[in-house]
Design an enzyme around this catalytic site. Structure first.
Site, PDB file in Angstrom:
ATOM      1  N   CYS A 113      -6.980   8.833  12.624  1.00 26.89           N
ATOM      2  CA  CYS A 113      -6.391   7.596  12.095  1.00 26.89           C
ATOM      3  C   CYS A 113      -7.189   6.351  12.481  1.00 26.89           C
ATOM      4  O   CYS A 113      -7.025   5.298  11.871  1.00 26.89           O
ATOM      5  CB  CYS A 113      -4.953   7.447  12.570  1.00 26.89           C
ATOM      6  SG  CYS A 113      -3.976   8.902  12.237  1.00 26.89           S
ATOM      7  N   HIS A 253      -2.218   0.389  12.180  1.00 29.96           N
ATOM      8  CA  HIS A 253      -2.009   1.724  11.615  1.00 29.96           C
ATOM      9  C   HIS A 253      -0.517   1.901  11.338  1.00 29.96           C
ATOM     10  O   HIS A 253       0.324   1.445  12.110  1.00 29.96           O
ATOM     11  CB  HIS A 253      -2.495   2.770  12.628  1.00 29.96           C
ATOM     12  CG  HIS A 253      -2.296   4.166  12.181  1.00 29.96           C
ATOM     13  ND1 HIS A 253      -2.603   4.572  10.908  1.00 29.96           N
ATOM     14  CD2 HIS A 253      -1.813   5.265  12.828  1.00 29.96           C
ATOM     15  CE1 HIS A 253      -2.321   5.867  10.792  1.00 29.96           C
ATOM     16  NE2 HIS A 253      -1.840   6.302  11.937  1.00 29.96           N
ATOM     17  N   ASN A 283       2.228   7.585   6.545  1.00 26.88           N
ATOM     18  CA  ASN A 283       1.005   7.631   7.344  1.00 26.88           C
ATOM     19  C   ASN A 283      -0.116   8.299   6.544  1.00 26.88           C
ATOM     20  O   ASN A 283      -0.071   9.495   6.294  1.00 26.88           O
ATOM     21  CB  ASN A 283       1.296   8.402   8.638  1.00 26.88           C
ATOM     22  CG  ASN A 283       0.103   8.479   9.564  1.00 26.88           C
ATOM     23  OD1 ASN A 283      -1.015   8.112   9.194  1.00 26.88           O
ATOM     24  ND2 ASN A 283       0.331   8.974  10.764  1.00 26.88           N
TER      25      ASN A 283
END
Ligand code: UT7
Length: 331
Positions: A113, A253, A283
């Protein structure tokens, strides 16, 4: 010494929407649980026949358009992804070919990520050392292909998408001012996709035991995420002699709304300063930050002179932040 700046952004979100109501049919969950525990309402899913490079390529085309750049000007491509089309060739090679570009260096970057943040920092260094003038940084993720739709602890979280930026050199003021990036491989078991590599090659057993899907220790990760993202923001501010109030917008994020709220509380920065779109996409691993950056650019949230900070954490574990002076006019 030349400096680097973001000349354009783009993103690509597949049209297929998987809502929380759809998830209720697939696993033992409820819309209420997902919204209250994560903030997610829906996520996008890449259709069959399309893969990570297709999303990446489309995001790159939009970024090129936004930068008024021709593909022939591109001198390097970095693709941040943990959901490559295949082991090799790299997804960056596939994107390069789809964009009709030849004979430049291109490569994938694996930092889960935090991938876009690592890739942007790599691009900044490529440009500042004077070897390159214009490059593409793209994060493309088909997380649905790594998702176990029988595991309610992870499947409600993940989605597909891509975001890209054209990075250019300038003799003027720096747009990419600097970054803080870090990692700790001792946390490798907390978040991973164990099978399919040289450690646990694909076999009947790995497929039967669902070892090719993403595994996560959610609660442990939750706490580390808040700590590591807060650390990255603080260290980057400190190294540039800046105060929290100097930051116009934080682009975090999008793993869990409660994680973003935890970071905001920890840093004593108002939640309103954080760009949040988790409700729409969930996500998307490395793609979260550049998709949010592109939305902020296109919605006219960003104006010339604004100071942005991106911040992320992910499998590895990896974490980091970029400090960006926005140099484009408000849309
Ligand atoms: O990109 C980075 C990767 N991911 C992350 O950063 C995620 C970090 N972790 C999280 O976001 C949260 O830990 C989760 C959203 C994954 C889980 O939320 P939580 O509040 O930490 O829940 P929990 O894991 O403590 O589980 C609480 C309960 C459990 O039931 P019991 O054992 O208390 O009976 C779970 O089985 O919630 C249950 N649960 C669910 N219930 C309904 C877990 N997933 C679901 C679900 N629907 N989808």
């Amino acid at each position: 010494m030349p400096k680097a700046y973001i000349a354009g952004t783009g993103s690509c979100l597949p049209e297929t929407v998987l809502t929380n109501r759809d998830m209720e049919v697939m696993v033992d969950t409820t819309d209420e649980w997902i919204v209250t525990r994560t903030g997610i309402k829906e996520r996008r899913i890449c259709p069959r026949g399309m893969a990570s490079s297709d999303l990446g390529q489309l995001a790159c085309r939009k970024a090129l358009e936004d930068a008024s750049a021709d593909p022939s000007e591109i001198e390097f491509i970095i693709s941040a992804t943990v959901s490559p089309d295949m082991f090799f060739p790299s997804t960056a090679c596939l994107i390069q070919s789809k964009l009709g570009i030849r004979n430049i260096p291109v490569f994938d970057l694996s930092a889960a990520c935090s991938g876009f943040i690592y890739a942007l920092e790599t691009a900044r260094n490529f440009i500042e050392c004077g070897s390159y003038r214009t490059g593409l940084v793209v994060a493309n993720e088909c997380m649905s292909r790594l998702t176990d739709y029988k595991d309610r602890g992870t499947c409600v979280l993940l989605g597909d998408g891509a975001g890209a930026a054209v990075v250019r050199s300038t003799e003027g003021e720096a747009g990419l001012m600097g970054s803080y990036i870090s990692a700790d491989g001792n946390y490798r078991e907390i978040l991973n996709a164990p099978a399919g590599g040289s450690y646990m090659p694909a076999s009947f057993e790995t497929v039967e035991n669902r070892c090719h899907f993403m595994k996560m220790e959610g609660a442990a990760l939750f706490k580390i995420a808040i700590m590591s993202m807060s650390e990255a923001v603080n260290k980057l501010l400190e190294s540039h002699g800046l105060k929290k109030d100097d930051i116009t917008l934080l682009i975090p994020h999008q793993a869990n709304l409660r994680i973003i709220q935890g970071v905001a509380r920890n840093l004593r920065i108002k939640e309103g300063k954080f760009y949040i779109n988790i409700e729409k996409y969930g996500n998307m691993s490395a793609a979260c930050v550049p998709v949010a950056l592109d939305e902020s650019n296109r919605k006219g949230i960003l104006g010339k002179g604004d100071l942005l900070m991106t911040v992320s954490f992910g499998g590895g574990l990896t974490w980091g932040a970029n400090l960006i002076k926005w140099t484009k006019d408000r849309k």
